[in-house]
Design a protein around this motif. Sequence first.
Motif, PDB file in Angstrom:
ATOM      1  N   ALA A 713       0.830  -1.204   0.000  1.00 45.56           N
ATOM      2  CA  ALA A 713       0.000   0.000   0.000  1.00 45.56           C
ATOM      3  C   ALA A 713       0.866   1.256   0.000  1.00 45.56           C
ATOM      4  O   ALA A 713       0.554   2.241  -0.687  1.00 45.56           O
ATOM      5  CB  ALA A 713      -0.932  -0.007   1.212  1.00 45.56           C
ATOM      6  N   ASP A 714       1.965   1.255   0.771  1.00 42.93           N
ATOM      7  CA  ASP A 714       2.865   2.411   0.806  1.00 42.93           C
ATOM      8  C   ASP A 714       3.459   2.677  -0.576  1.00 42.93           C
ATOM      9  O   ASP A 714       3.466   3.819  -1.063  1.00 42.93           O
ATOM     10  CB  ASP A 714       3.996   2.171   1.812  1.00 42.93           C
ATOM     11  N   MET A 715       3.953   1.610  -1.200  1.00 46.80           N
ATOM     12  CA  MET A 715       4.635   1.778  -2.488  1.00 46.80           C
ATOM     13  C   MET A 715       3.670   2.232  -3.580  1.00 46.80           C
ATOM     14  O   MET A 715       4.003   3.096  -4.397  1.00 46.80           O
ATOM     15  CB  MET A 715       5.328   0.458  -2.869  1.00 46.80           C
ATOM     16  N   LEU A 716       2.471   1.666  -3.602  1.00 53.02           N
ATOM     17  CA  LEU A 716       1.513   2.028  -4.649  1.00 53.02           C
ATOM     18  C   LEU A 716       0.961   3.437  -4.442  1.00 53.02           C
ATOM     19  O   LEU A 716       0.693   4.154  -5.413  1.00 53.02           O
ATOM     20  CB  LEU A 716       0.386   1.000  -4.697  1.00 53.02           C
ATOM     21  N   ASN A 717       0.802   3.842  -3.191  1.00 58.17           N
ATOM     22  CA  ASN A 717       0.356   5.214  -2.940  1.00 58.17           C
ATOM     23  C   ASN A 717       1.440   6.225  -3.319  1.00 58.17           C
ATOM     24  O   ASN A 717       1.134   7.300  -3.853  1.00 58.17           O
ATOM     25  CB  ASN A 717      -0.035   5.380  -1.467  1.00 58.17           C
ATOM     26  N   GLN A 718       2.692   5.885  -3.063  1.00 59.79           N
ATOM     27  CA  GLN A 718       3.785   6.750  -3.518  1.00 59.79           C
ATOM     28  C   GLN A 718       3.789   6.856  -5.042  1.00 59.79           C
ATOM     29  O   GLN A 718       3.952   7.940  -5.607  1.00 59.79           O
ATOM     30  CB  GLN A 718       5.129   6.212  -3.021  1.00 59.79           C
ATOM     31  N   PHE A 719       3.608   5.723  -5.688  1.00 59.11           N
ATOM     32  CA  PHE A 719       3.588   5.722  -7.149  1.00 59.11           C
ATOM     33  C   PHE A 719       2.432   6.575  -7.686  1.00 59.11           C
ATOM     34  O   PHE A 719       2.601   7.371  -8.625  1.00 59.11           O
ATOM     35  CB  PHE A 719       3.464   4.288  -7.661  1.00 59.11           C
ATOM     36  N   ALA A 720       1.259   6.424  -7.086  1.00 60.17           N
ATOM     37  CA  ALA A 720       0.095   7.176  -7.557  1.00 60.17           C
ATOM     38  C   ALA A 720       0.328   8.676  -7.445  1.00 60.17           C
ATOM     39  O   ALA A 720      -0.099   9.455  -8.309  1.00 60.17           O
ATOM     40  CB  ALA A 720      -1.146   6.763  -6.756  1.00 60.17           C
ATOM     41  N   GLN A 721       1.023   9.090  -6.388  1.00 59.26           N
ATOM     42  CA  GLN A 721       1.306  10.507  -6.228  1.00 59.26           C
ATOM     43  C   GLN A 721       2.392  10.964  -7.189  1.00 59.26           C
ATOM     44  O   GLN A 721       2.317  12.059  -7.759  1.00 59.26           O
ATOM     45  CB  GLN A 721       1.739  10.796  -4.786  1.00 59.26           C
ATOM     46  N   ALA A 722       3.394  10.117  -7.402  1.00 55.10           N
ATOM     47  CA  ALA A 722       4.537  10.522  -8.221  1.00 55.10           C
ATOM     48  C   ALA A 722       4.211  10.543  -9.712  1.00 55.10           C
ATOM     49  O   ALA A 722       4.759  11.356 -10.463  1.00 55.10           O
ATOM     50  CB  ALA A 722       5.709   9.579  -7.967  1.00 55.10           C
ATOM     51  N   LYS A 723       3.320   9.656 -10.159  1.00 58.35           N
ATOM     52  CA  LYS A 723       3.053   9.572 -11.600  1.00 58.35           C
ATOM     53  C   LYS A 723       2.226  10.737 -12.112  1.00 58.35           C
ATOM     54  O   LYS A 723       2.175  10.985 -13.330  1.00 58.35           O
ATOM     55  CB  LYS A 723       2.358   8.256 -11.929  1.00 58.35           C
ATOM     56  N   SER A 724       1.558  11.427 -11.204  1.00 57.11           N
ATOM     57  CA  SER A 724       0.750  12.592 -11.593  1.00 57.11           C
ATOM     58  C   SER A 724      -0.320  12.170 -12.602  1.00 57.11           C
ATOM     59  O   SER A 724      -1.083  11.234 -12.351  1.00 57.11           O
ATOM     60  CB  SER A 724       1.640  13.694 -12.136  1.00 57.11           C
ATOM     61  N   ASP A 725      -0.334  12.789 -13.767  1.00 53.63           N
ATOM     62  CA  ASP A 725      -1.367  12.506 -14.762  1.00 53.63           C
ATOM     63  C   ASP A 725      -0.939  11.488 -15.802  1.00 53.63           C
ATOM     64  O   ASP A 725      -1.645  11.265 -16.789  1.00 53.63           O
ATOM     65  CB  ASP A 725      -1.768  13.808 -15.476  1.00 53.63           C
ATOM     66  N   THR A 726       0.225  10.884 -15.624  1.00 56.49           N
ATOM     67  CA  THR A 726       0.714   9.902 -16.596  1.00 56.49           C
ATOM     68  C   THR A 726      -0.111   8.625 -16.515  1.00 56.49           C
ATOM     69  O   THR A 726      -0.352   8.090 -15.432  1.00 56.49           O
ATOM     70  CB  THR A 726       2.191   9.565 -16.328  1.00 56.49           C
ATOM     71  N   ASN A 727      -0.549   8.115 -17.638  1.00 54.44           N
ATOM     72  CA  ASN A 727      -1.347   6.887 -17.687  1.00 54.44           C
ATOM     73  C   ASN A 727      -0.488   5.723 -18.155  1.00 54.44           C
ATOM     74  O   ASN A 727       0.360   5.865 -19.040  1.00 54.44           O
ATOM     75  CB  ASN A 727      -2.545   7.060 -18.628  1.00 54.44           C
ATOM     76  N   TYR A 728      -0.726   4.562 -17.574  1.00 52.22           N
ATOM     77  CA  TYR A 728       0.025   3.357 -17.925  1.00 52.22           C
ATOM     78  C   TYR A 728      -0.959   2.230 -18.216  1.00 52.22           C
ATOM     79  O   TYR A 728      -2.092   2.224 -17.726  1.00 52.22           O
ATOM     80  CB  TYR A 728       0.962   2.952 -16.789  1.00 52.22           C
ATOM     81  N   GLU A 729      -0.485   1.268 -18.980  1.00 56.01           N
ATOM     82  CA  GLU A 729      -1.280   0.077 -19.258  1.00 56.01           C
ATOM     83  C   GLU A 729      -0.991  -1.038 -18.268  1.00 56.01           C
ATOM     84  O   GLU A 729      -1.807  -1.948 -18.085  1.00 56.01           O
ATOM     85  CB  GLU A 729      -1.003  -0.413 -20.683  1.00 56.01           C
ATOM     86  N   ALA A 730       0.176  -0.981 -17.655  1.00 59.81           N
ATOM     87  CA  ALA A 730       0.549  -1.994 -16.666  1.00 59.81           C
ATOM     88  C   ALA A 730       1.508  -1.373 -15.664  1.00 59.81           C
ATOM     89  O   ALA A 730       2.306  -0.492 -15.999  1.00 59.81           O
ATOM     90  CB  ALA A 730       1.181  -3.210 -17.330  1.00 59.81           C
ATOM     91  N   VAL A 731       1.432  -1.867 -14.404  1.00 58.60           N
ATOM     92  CA  VAL A 731       2.340  -1.450 -13.335  1.00 58.60           C
ATOM     93  C   VAL A 731       2.997  -2.699 -12.768  1.00 58.60           C
ATOM     94  O   VAL A 731       2.303  -3.636 -12.346  1.00 58.60           O
ATOM     95  CB  VAL A 731       1.584  -0.702 -12.219  1.00 58.60           C
ATOM     96  N   LEU A 732       4.339  -2.717 -12.803  1.00 58.12           N
ATOM     97  CA  LEU A 732       5.095  -3.830 -12.240  1.00 58.12           C
ATOM     98  C   LEU A 732       5.705  -3.389 -10.922  1.00 58.12           C
ATOM     99  O   LEU A 732       6.427  -2.386 -10.868  1.00 58.12           O
ATOM    100  CB  LEU A 732       6.216  -4.274 -13.186  1.00 58.12           C
ATOM    101  N   LEU A 733       5.401  -4.112  -9.865  1.00 52.22           N
ATOM    102  CA  LEU A 733       5.989  -3.844  -8.558  1.00 52.22           C
ATOM    103  C   LEU A 733       7.067  -4.881  -8.297  1.00 52.22           C
ATOM    104  O   LEU A 733       6.774  -6.065  -8.121  1.00 52.22           O
ATOM    105  CB  LEU A 733       4.910  -3.900  -7.471  1.00 52.22           C
ATOM    106  N   LEU A 734       8.337  -4.443  -8.299  1.00 48.18           N
ATOM    107  CA  LEU A 734       9.466  -5.334  -8.045  1.00 48.18           C
ATOM    108  C   LEU A 734       9.759  -5.330  -6.555  1.00 48.18           C
ATOM    109  O   LEU A 734      10.207  -4.329  -5.996  1.00 48.18           O
ATOM    110  CB  LEU A 734      10.697  -4.879  -8.832  1.00 48.18           C
ATOM    111  N   THR A 735       9.520  -6.447  -5.899  1.00 49.74           N
ATOM    112  CA  THR A 735       9.679  -6.518  -4.456  1.00 49.74           C
ATOM    113  C   THR A 735      10.204  -7.897  -4.073  1.00 49.74           C
ATOM    114  O   THR A 735      10.519  -8.718  -4.945  1.00 49.74           O
ATOM    115  CB  THR A 735       8.335  -6.220  -3.767  1.00 49.74           C
ATOM    116  N   ASP A 736      10.306  -8.154  -2.785  1.00 55.48           N
ATOM    117  CA  ASP A 736      10.740  -9.470  -2.322  1.00 55.48           C
ATOM    118  C   ASP A 736       9.529 -10.211  -1.750  1.00 55.48           C
ATOM    119  O   ASP A 736       8.387  -9.826  -1.988  1.00 55.48           O
ATOM    120  CB  ASP A 736      11.867  -9.338  -1.295  1.00 55.48           C
ATOM    121  N   LYS A 737       9.812 -11.229  -0.983  1.00 57.40           N
ATOM    122  CA  LYS A 737       8.718 -11.987  -0.376  1.00 57.40           C
ATOM    123  C   LYS A 737       7.892 -11.124   0.557  1.00 57.40           C
ATOM    124  O   LYS A 737       6.664 -11.289   0.653  1.00 57.40           O
ATOM    125  CB  LYS A 737       9.296 -13.194   0.383  1.00 57.40           C
ATOM    126  N   GLY A 738       8.552 -10.190   1.223  1.00 56.67           N
ATOM    127  CA  GLY A 738       7.837  -9.287   2.109  1.00 56.67           C
ATOM    128  C   GLY A 738       7.354  -9.969   3.371  1.00 56.67           C
ATOM    129  O   GLY A 738       7.652 -11.132   3.645  1.00 56.67           O
TER     130      GLY A 738
END
Length: 950
Positions: A713-738
């Motif tokens: 949730a932290d990473m995706l909310n940061q992304f949503a704020q940082a991307k501004s008005d840019t639209n994407y067809e896919a979002v890849l989240l590179l992470t570990d097992k977590g």
Amino acid sequence: MKRFIAIASHLIFWSWNLVFIGLINIWLLPEIGIALLQDARTGLIDPTLTVSLLALLIIPPLCTILGVWKLRSRPTLLMRLFFGVEAPLFTLCLLRLFLIRQLTPATAFTLGLLAFAMFMFTIELLSGYAARNSKLSWVQMIGHGVILLVGAWAGTLLLLYTVPASVSVLSGLGQSISWFFQNATLSGLFDGFIDILSHPAQSLMGLMMAFLVFSSIAIFLSMPYAFVHCYLQAWKRIRRAFGQQHGHNNSWITTGITVAISCALFIGLQAKQPQVKAFSLLETTPSTEVFSGPLSSETIELRQQQLQNIDAIRDGLVNAYLHRYRYLSPWRSSNRLSEMYRSLGLREGGRDFLQTVHNGLLSPFLYQGKDNDVQKAEQLYEQFFDAPIQQLERADIREALQATSNRDETQAGLLDLDQKVVYLASQEVSVQSKDDWGTITIHEHYENTTPDDQEIFYAFSLPESAAITGLWLGTAENPLLFPHVVSPRGAAQQVYNGEVERAQFQQAVDPALLEQVGPQQYRLRVFPIPGSTAIPDNRNVRELGTLDLTLTYQEMEQADVGWALPQLSEKRNIYWTEDTVRARGNRFAQVDEEDWMERAIAPRTGKSVTPKEHTVTFPEGYQITATPLSAAQQQLPTDRRIAVVIDSSYSMGEHASELQQAVSQLKEAAQQNLIDFYTAVDGQASATFKENASIESSIVVSDLQFYGSLQPADMLNQFAQAKSDTNYEAVLLLTDKGSYELNTDDAEYPALDASLWIVHLDEQMPTAYADNLLQLLESSQGGVDTTVLPVLQKIALPESEGTILDGYQWKVTSVSPEASTTDVDGEDDAFTPIAARQLIRQQGRVLDTSQVSALDAVHAIAKRTSIVTPYSSMLVLVDERQRQLLAEAEASEDRFDREVEDGKNDLTDPDSPLTTASVPEPSQLLGVFIAAIALITLKRKSARTQPPQI
């Protein structure tokens, strides 16, 4: 006078020891001694508790034998043995057993100093001064320097307590005598005398117990004076003899150096406990930065300093988390002595002074912090190390628990991750194939050697197209005795957890819960695996508790791989060895010790898999088509705009090489696509952003600073704020097992206008996803994987063409409802569960699964086809009461609300003897000791008479 002292010395030594031996060793030890050792071996009681108890039982007989053998004609030496060795050693064992828990360097040094002083005192008592051995005489002088210090330290500490305790005892004695003369009558005394005569054995035991308690109180009150006198006189004798042989200056210098070094070590080892530095390092946090690009140099420098002191931070946080097990009390909370003197009318200034002296003497056993530092340390650990403290530090936590008589809770938690409790005795896997798909059956037999009911826990993954179709509990003779029911996920979880909690107070009956907690992830819990039971008339042999489990699932056979088996990501309380029988049809498998099963059962010999198309039509008006992939459908995407979000949390530092490989693959894909990189940063709304035009220099993994904790949730909310008005067809989240355990039910995720794909770079799936994240994956038409290339291939397929899973293209289309499901090849409807899993997957994408009505619709499909889905779980129930509980849970509005299970064990909170919760009587420790033996006896009898369970 000398004759009176001699008589008193004999009376004190022999009466106390003989009464103790008669009451404890002759009465209780034969009853519980052998069984005590047996129960420690089988895990009924902690072995360290047994050793401590046996030491307490052995000390008086050994001292009695020594008194008869060496000192029976020397009453003065008997008193030295009693007050200088036996009484303090007995008290030290009591303190170590019930008050002093896990040792720290400071507490170990202090106790070691006490033990060394007692040993040197015993040598001098039995052998005198070693005048004929020059080297040994120096050792003896050094040892008696320690004796001088210990005598002064322990005598002062005991004196602080004996003054108010003496007043309390005398006051209580006076009140008792006054009550007796006011209420006693001749008839009452006569009746009591007759009762004593009619029950001679019980009366004798009562008199012995009363004598032991009252004499122990008297010994405790006289201890400071006798102990200090014995040790001071011992030092004087050796110093005088040593001075005559080696010079009096050398005796004083040796004593002074010994005392100085001992005091320096005493102060130095506990001058600054590790949590002080850890809290100091983590106290200063970087200032919050709004999205503006890379982190500031000040922030990077501060975080680098913390990372360079990572061992100190870990040790300090663990020490703070376990301070209730390592220390008697926080310094600030240690005020019981002050309250004892308050009752004597001492003014506040005097009470505070005495309490400060007391705390200074006991400083190795006092924690330099606050009582609520447990919660603070746990939170800081999760924020810094990106994982629960019970998960990464479970070895230290279990060691702390072992140092006390506290028991862990019933439910298998993070502390049980690598515990060897329930043995997997046998595992049988069979395959019933049908063309390119088949049904796999897993049957396991469990054995519980412990006397307590246990829960086992499996977290595993299966191919995403697989469908679990059955779960049963039973016995070796009837493994399918108790079948499953398919229930809404929230209701099933509620009933299962309720049964586990209920088992702590009542006899448990077997439920089992199987849930889908991710696109490929499943969680299986079974409770209870019955505890072992004692065989009548043979207390040294126990009958194992056993249980059988059967699991079935359907999947597609993979060319050149075969039939994929469940892959374990986490287990609790269950273990296996090389002796575990692993049957695979008519052969036996060889599996690595760490693995639950091999990765797959090899394809059928002499027959290659020919993938074929399957079509199933459902009464709900949908048709599922599974088509083998062609080479053209396994290409990388082109002309797509893709966002890549990189997890920079602390735990990702271990996977820098995998991250670099994934970034390299994405850079190659950027030649035909527009790819932007974002870096999520702990605790900030900050991220680095690079355009596709500079892709060759867009991200350098070696330049990343892996720090802190980040949840999806932290990473995706940061992304949503940082991307501004840019639209994407896919979002890849590179992470570990977590760490699934760090997620929360109320975490808010941004609304994404692109499919979300999570790539776990450590080649291990997380144990589970929170339901809100799982819903986001489903609704965005995304998924999960462990490498980048399969995700890129899935992105390349247009949404209208369905999805790619396990070598097949799965497509859902709307058709006219038919009365039954039919395979295009005229086969029966056995393929329906696999198809139903894909239908529910598609429905989860198009329906509003925040509405209960939509969830009821997909659950109806799962229940009719008997499969596990993210919305429907399998629950095995064994009696009508459980079925009634499930019916009530299924009727509630929150039947689909499943909670995140953090897996944390609820640790007990040991009582502190130095706080004002209650004022102890002088005989408290002896009473606790006797009560402990009685409780162990009762527990052992209870376990022996426990009825067997299925």
